[in-house]
Scaffold this active site. Structure first.
Site, mmCIF file in Angstrom:
data_model
loop_
_atom_site.group_PDB
_atom_site.id
_atom_site.type_symbol
_atom_site.label_atom_id
_atom_site.label_comp_id
_atom_site.label_asym_id
_atom_site.label_seq_id
_atom_site.Cartn_x
_atom_site.Cartn_y
_atom_site.Cartn_z
ATOM 1 N N ALA A 134 0.826 -1.212 0.000
ATOM 2 C CA ALA A 134 0.000 0.000 0.000
ATOM 3 C C ALA A 134 0.858 1.259 0.000
ATOM 4 C CB ALA A 134 -0.916 -0.015 1.221
ATOM 5 N N ALA B 233 -4.742 -3.436 1.252
ATOM 6 C CA ALA B 233 -5.243 -3.972 2.520
ATOM 7 C C ALA B 233 -4.124 -3.871 3.552
ATOM 8 C CB ALA B 233 -5.679 -5.430 2.356
ATOM 9 N N HIS C 146 3.482 0.013 12.506
ATOM 10 C CA HIS C 146 3.798 0.134 11.070
ATOM 11 C C HIS C 146 2.549 0.500 10.265
ATOM 12 C CE1 HIS C 146 6.582 -0.645 7.783
ATOM 13 N NE2 HIS C 146 5.663 -1.362 7.169
#
Ligand code: INI
Length: 163
Positions: free
Chosen positions: A57, A81, A89
């Site tokens: 992402a 996702a 994180h």
């Protein structure tokens, strides 16, 4: 009489781009399927849809920016996702990606649609990728179509009155 502007759920002519993250691919591939099926079922020819895969992402914004700045697309859908782990994180990824996507959209005037799931666990992601809470990819496709239509309407009908 007020004028009302609202994008319809139909294909505005032109190309559409999807950026999809490979990380958590079992989820993101379902988001991609949902987005593709939805765009096509609303009249976008499949050869007018370009799909770009990125590693995770965090890499979505740079690919989305290249696509938007090419000037070739009516909208760019961003699918990913992010699932919470043992560290923070996920929070850094979510913050960076959501901000970058919204800034890219505002700067360029091209709808850049936020379809990154930000879940506490895998189960939540499964529910939102075609499970019992819908499919975020479908939602993104619908938002992209409505926004492309809406921006056409605003460009053509919201011109200031001539003096
Ligand atoms: N990328 C995701 O798309 N989802 C995640 O859940 C995730 N987690 O949890 O680490 C993730 N990490 C990779 C990240 O997006 C980048 O690809 C990586 O940091 C390299 O820049």
């Amino acid at each position: 009489m007020p004028h009302t502007f609202e994008g319809q759920l139909a294909a505005a002519p032109g190309r559409y781009a999807i950026v999809v993250a490979r990380y958590n691919e079992s989820i993101t591939s379902r988001l991609l399927s949902g987005a593709l099926e939805s765009l096509i079922s609303h009249g976008v020819p499949d050869d007018l849809i370009d799909v770009t895969w990125v590693p995770g992402a965090f890499e979505i914004p740079v690919a989305a920016a290249a696509l938007v700045r090419s000037g070739r697309y009516r909208a760019v859908l961003c699918l990913g996702a992010v699932i919470r782990g043992e560290t923070t994180h996920d929070e850094h990824i979510n913050r960076a990606v959501s901000l970058a996507i919204s800034e890219l959209s505002l700067e360029t005037g091209v709808p850049v649609i936020f379809g990154v799931l930000t879940c506490n666990n895998l189960e939540q992601a499964i529910h939102r990728a075609g499970g019992n809470v819908g499919n975020k990819g479908v939602e993104c496709a619908e938002a992209a179509l409505r926004m492309a239509q809406l921006l056409d309407q605003l460009a053509h009908r919201a011109a200031p009155p001539r003096s």
